[in-house]
Design a protein around this motif. Structure first.
Motif, PDB file in Angstrom:
ATOM      1  N   VAL A 102      -2.246 -20.472  -0.266  1.00 35.49           N
ATOM      2  CA  VAL A 102      -2.420 -21.335   0.922  1.00 35.49           C
ATOM      3  C   VAL A 102      -3.438 -22.455   0.678  1.00 35.49           C
ATOM      4  N   ALA A 103      -3.325 -23.489   1.372  1.00 39.83           N
ATOM      5  CA  ALA A 103      -4.362 -24.587   1.176  1.00 39.83           C
ATOM      6  C   ALA A 103      -5.443 -24.332   2.425  1.00 39.83           C
ATOM      7  N   LEU A 104      -6.685 -24.381   2.038  1.00 39.14           N
ATOM      8  CA  LEU A 104      -7.894 -24.178   3.061  1.00 39.14           C
ATOM      9  C   LEU A 104      -8.579 -25.326   3.264  1.00 39.14           C
ATOM     10  N   PRO A 105      -8.985 -25.700   4.235  1.00 44.52           N
ATOM     11  CA  PRO A 105     -10.138 -26.587   4.650  1.00 44.52           C
ATOM     12  C   PRO A 105     -11.309 -26.800   3.534  1.00 44.52           C
ATOM     13  N   PRO A 106     -11.823 -27.667   3.250  1.00 42.86           N
ATOM     14  CA  PRO A 106     -13.076 -27.643   2.382  1.00 42.86           C
ATOM     15  C   PRO A 106     -14.267 -26.833   3.091  1.00 42.86           C
ATOM     16  N   VAL A 107     -15.235 -26.406   2.295  1.00 41.13           N
ATOM     17  CA  VAL A 107     -16.461 -25.619   2.900  1.00 41.13           C
ATOM     18  C   VAL A 107     -17.685 -26.389   2.639  1.00 41.13           C
ATOM     19  N   VAL A 108     -18.685 -26.572   3.608  1.00 40.51           N
ATOM     20  CA  VAL A 108     -19.698 -27.223   3.629  1.00 40.51           C
ATOM     21  C   VAL A 108     -20.619 -26.416   2.550  1.00 40.51           C
ATOM     22  N   ASP A 109     -21.074 -27.340   1.432  1.00 45.16           N
ATOM     23  CA  ASP A 109     -21.940 -26.635   0.494  1.00 45.16           C
ATOM     24  C   ASP A 109     -21.248 -25.635  -0.432  1.00 45.16           C
ATOM     25  N   ASN A 110     -19.803 -25.686  -0.228  1.00 42.86           N
ATOM     26  CA  ASN A 110     -18.866 -24.750  -1.235  1.00 42.86           C
ATOM     27  C   ASN A 110     -19.430 -23.181  -0.814  1.00 42.86           C
ATOM     28  N   ARG A 111     -19.908 -22.785   0.488  1.00 49.27           N
ATOM     29  CA  ARG A 111     -20.262 -21.333   0.742  1.00 49.27           C
ATOM     30  C   ARG A 111     -19.091 -20.597   0.833  1.00 49.27           C
ATOM     31  N   PRO A 112     -19.203 -19.368   0.319  1.00 50.36           N
ATOM     32  CA  PRO A 112     -17.921 -18.432   0.352  1.00 50.36           C
ATOM     33  C   PRO A 112     -17.619 -17.931   1.532  1.00 50.36           C
ATOM     34  N   LEU A 113     -16.457 -17.335   1.726  1.00 45.00           N
ATOM     35  CA  LEU A 113     -15.850 -17.204   2.890  1.00 45.00           C
ATOM     36  C   LEU A 113     -15.437 -15.624   3.026  1.00 45.00           C
ATOM     37  N   ARG A 114     -15.138 -15.015   4.365  1.00 41.81           N
ATOM     38  CA  ARG A 114     -14.896 -13.734   4.302  1.00 41.81           C
ATOM     39  C   ARG A 114     -13.299 -13.549   4.871  1.00 41.81           C
ATOM     40  N   VAL A 115     -12.692 -12.542   4.588  1.00 40.80           N
ATOM     41  CA  VAL A 115     -11.462 -12.233   4.942  1.00 40.80           C
ATOM     42  C   VAL A 115     -11.644 -11.121   6.009  1.00 40.80           C
ATOM     43  N   VAL A 116     -10.735 -11.757   7.050  1.00 39.22           N
ATOM     44  CA  VAL A 116     -10.893 -10.857   8.456  1.00 39.22           C
ATOM     45  C   VAL A 116      -9.441 -10.606   8.827  1.00 39.22           C
ATOM     46  N   GLY A 117      -9.297  -9.274   9.444  1.00 42.57           N
ATOM     47  CA  GLY A 117      -7.858  -8.950   9.914  1.00 42.57           C
ATOM     48  C   GLY A 117      -8.021  -8.550  11.473  1.00 42.57           C
ATOM     49  N   LEU A 118      -7.141  -9.108  12.331  1.00 47.55           N
ATOM     50  CA  LEU A 118      -7.304  -8.715  13.577  1.00 47.55           C
ATOM     51  C   LEU A 118      -6.229  -8.062  14.070  1.00 47.55           C
ATOM     52  N   GLU A 119      -6.262  -7.159  14.782  1.00 42.12           N
ATOM     53  CA  GLU A 119      -4.999  -6.000  14.952  1.00 42.12           C
ATOM     54  C   GLU A 119      -4.445  -6.736  16.248  1.00 42.12           C
ATOM     55  N   LEU A 120      -3.021  -6.607  16.018  1.00 46.69           N
ATOM     56  CA  LEU A 120      -2.239  -7.194  17.084  1.00 46.69           C
ATOM     57  C   LEU A 120      -1.423  -5.914  17.859  1.00 46.69           C
ATOM     58  N   ALA A 121      -0.923  -6.295  19.033  1.00 46.39           N
ATOM     59  CA  ALA A 121      -0.640  -5.238  20.112  1.00 46.39           C
ATOM     60  C   ALA A 121       0.795  -4.679  19.600  1.00 46.39           C
ATOM     61  N   ASP A 122       1.643  -5.258  18.459  1.00 49.90           N
ATOM     62  CA  ASP A 122       2.904  -4.900  17.863  1.00 49.90           C
ATOM     63  C   ASP A 122       2.629  -3.964  16.639  1.00 49.90           C
ATOM     64  N   GLY A 123       1.362  -3.718  16.357  1.00 49.19           N
ATOM     65  CA  GLY A 123       0.978  -3.086  15.028  1.00 49.19           C
ATOM     66  C   GLY A 123       0.725  -3.718  14.074  1.00 49.19           C
ATOM     67  N   GLY A 124       0.939  -4.980  14.189  1.00 48.19           N
ATOM     68  CA  GLY A 124       0.718  -5.976  13.047  1.00 48.19           C
ATOM     69  C   GLY A 124      -0.854  -6.550  12.909  1.00 48.19           C
ATOM     70  N   TRP A 125      -0.791  -7.184  11.944  1.00 52.16           N
ATOM     71  CA  TRP A 125      -2.010  -8.132  11.792  1.00 52.16           C
ATOM     72  C   TRP A 125      -2.225  -9.629  11.744  1.00 52.16           C
ATOM     73  N   ARG A 126      -3.142 -10.294  11.971  1.00 53.37           N
ATOM     74  CA  ARG A 126      -3.443 -11.548  11.919  1.00 53.37           C
ATOM     75  C   ARG A 126      -4.470 -11.668  10.973  1.00 53.37           C
ATOM     76  N   TYR A 127      -4.428 -12.434   9.991  1.00 51.13           N
ATOM     77  CA  TYR A 127      -5.454 -12.195   8.901  1.00 51.13           C
ATOM     78  C   TYR A 127      -6.029 -13.802   8.996  1.00 51.13           C
ATOM     79  N   LEU A 128      -7.269 -13.850   8.829  1.00 45.89           N
ATOM     80  CA  LEU A 128      -8.074 -15.335   8.677  1.00 45.89           C
ATOM     81  C   LEU A 128      -8.945 -15.297   7.566  1.00 45.89           C
ATOM     82  N   ALA A 129      -9.343 -16.619   7.180  1.00 49.36           N
ATOM     83  CA  ALA A 129     -10.417 -16.806   6.147  1.00 49.36           C
ATOM     84  C   ALA A 129     -11.546 -17.274   7.094  1.00 49.36           C
ATOM     85  N   ALA A 130     -12.825 -16.477   7.285  1.00 47.06           N
ATOM     86  CA  ALA A 130     -13.815 -16.543   8.066  1.00 47.06           C
ATOM     87  C   ALA A 130     -14.751 -17.488   7.432  1.00 47.06           C
TER      88      ALA A 130
END
Length: 348
Positions: free
Chosen positions: A290-318
Motif C-alpha cells: 500500500v501507499a501511506l501518507p508521510p509521517v512527521v519526522d519519519n516516526r515509526p507506526l503501529r499496526v492496529v486491528g479492530l474487530e468487526l461484528a461479522d468476525g472479520g478485521w479492519r487493519y490500520l497503520a496507527a
C-alpha cells in the motif's frame, strides 16, 4: 509479622479445594482466585503491615508528612470489593464492534457539536497554544466524563488503597498514585478523602490520575489554581497539554487503512506486540503493498486491528497522533473511538 488481611476461617479451609476443582481439567493447571475472591466488602486494611509501614516511612522521610497526620488520614480504611471486580472486567477488553457503539451515540455526537460551538473561542485559543485539534479535545472530554456530567462515584482514596493493598498486579502503580494523590491534595488545599472519581482512581472532567494531574494539568482560566473538576477552560487545556506532551502534531494524520487482512507475518507480529510493535512507514508499505501518507519526522507506526461484528478485521497503520491518545488510555479501541467521535463532529 501481622498479615495484611485476616481472611475468614472458612475461606482458609476451602481454598485448597477451590484451587483443585477450579482447574480447567481434572488434573490441569489450577486457576488462581481473583483478588476480589480473597477479600470481603468493608474488610479493614492493616496499616501495620509491611506495605504500609514502608509507605509511611517514605512519606515522612521524602515528602515531609508527619506520622500523626498520616494516621489521621489513613485510619479506618476498608476494602471496596467492587473496585477489584471492575478491575478484572474492564470494558476496553470488549471487541471493537461492541466497545465503540456505546461511545458513538447520537447523544455524544450531538452534545459534542453543541459544546464545540459554545466554546468556540476557548477552543481556538487552546488550538493556538497547544496545537491540538478542538474536535479531539472535546471527544476525549465526552468519552471520559460525558462532557463533565459523569465524573465517577468512587472515593478515590479508598479506591487507591484497595488496589495498593489487595490487587497485586498493579500494587506498585497504585502505591505511587497514592503518594501523588497526597501531594496534589497538599499542593491544592484538598482533602484526599473527599475526592470522587472512577474505579481506576481517575478524577475530574478530564479523568486524570493523580500523577497526570500533577504533570499535565494547567490553569487556563487565570484563577491561580488548576481545576479539572469545575473549570471547563482548565479541563480542555489540560487534555490538550497532555496530548502535546506525548507528541501530538496539529494537522498530522491519525491513521491509514491497511485493509481487511495483513499481507505478511511480520505485520501480525507488530500488531500483537501492541505499543512495542513499531515499524517504519516504508516497511509497512512494502509488506502490505500500500501507499501511506508521510509521517512527521519519519516516526515509526503501529499496526492496529479492530474487530468487526461479522468476525472479520479492519487493519490500520496507527500514526504518532493515534499513539499519543494511547498514552492517555493504553487501548487501541479507546483511541479509535475517540478519533471516530471527533470525525462524527465534523461530518455534515
Amino acid at each position: 509479622m501481622k498479615p495484611l488481611f485476616r481472611y475468614p476461617r472458612p475461606l482458609l479451609l476451602l481454598l485448597p479445594l477451590c484451587l483443585l476443582f477450579l482447574a480447567p481439567g481434572a488434573w490441569g493447571e489450577a486457576v488462581s482466585p481473583r483478588p476480589a475472591d480473597l477479600v470481603r466488602e468493608g474488610q479493614a486494611i492493616d496499616l501495620d503491615s509491611p506495605l504500609y509501614r514502608e509507605l509511611f516511612a517514605e512519606l515522612v522521610a521524602e515528602h515531609g508528612f508527619a506520622r500523626r497526620e498520616l494516621e489521621e488520614i489513613f485510619t479506618g480504611l476498608t476494602i471496596n470489593r467492587r473496585v477489584l471486580e471492575l478491575m478484572d472486567a474492564q470494558w476496553e477488553a470488549q471487541p471493537y464492534h461492541r466497545y465503540a457503539p456505546r461511545l458513538l451515540t447520537w447523544w455524544n455526537v450531538g452534545n459534542g457539536r453543541v459544546l464545540l460551538a459554545r466554546h468556540r473561542e476557548l477552543l481556538a485559543r487552546i488550538e493556538a497554544e497547544f496545537g491540538v485539534e478542538r474536535e479531539i479535545v472535546v471527544a476525549i472530554w465526552g468519552v471520559e466524563s460525558n462532557y463533565g456530567s459523569t465524573e465517577g462515584a468512587f472515593n478515590i482514596f479508598q479506591t487507591m488503597n484497595t488496589l495498593f493493598a489487595a490487587y497485586p498486579r498493579r500494587s506498585d502503580f497504585y502505591r505511587q498514585q497514592l503518594i501523588e494523590l497526597l501531594l496534589l491534595s497538599r499542593e491544592n488545599g484538598l482533602d484526599p478523602r473527599a475526592i470522587r472519581g472512577s474505579y481506576g482512581g481517575a478524577f475530574g472532567q478530564a479523568q486524570f490520575i493523580p500523577s497526570s494531574f500533577r504533570a499535565y494539568a494547567v490553569d487556563f482560566d487565570g484563577s491561580g489554581r488548576r481545576d479539572i473538576q469545575g473549570s471547563v477552560p482548565d479541563v480542555l487545556a489540560s487534555i490538550a497539554n497532555y496530548l502535546r506532551h506525548f507528541g501530538w502534531r496539529f494537522g498530522a494524520p491519525l491513521y491509514a487503512e491497511l485493509g481487511d487482512r495483513l499481507g505478511d507475518p511480520r505485520l501480525e507480529e507488530a500488531r500483537l506486540a501492541a505499543r512495542a510493535g513499531l515499524l517504519p512507514r516504508e516497511e509497512i508499505e512494502a509488506l502490505q503493498g500500500v501507499a501511506l501518507p508521510p509521517v512527521v519526522d519519519n516516526r515509526p507506526l503501529r499496526v492496529v486491528g479492530l474487530e468487526l461484528a461479522d468476525g472479520g478485521w479492519r487493519y490500520l497503520a496507527a500514526y504518532p497522533n493515534f499513539q499519543a491518545i494511547t498514552h492517555w488510555n493504553n487501548s487501541y479501541r479507546y483511541a479509535m473511538a475517540v478519533i471516530q467521535l471527533a470525525e462524527k463532529f465534523r461530518a455534515e
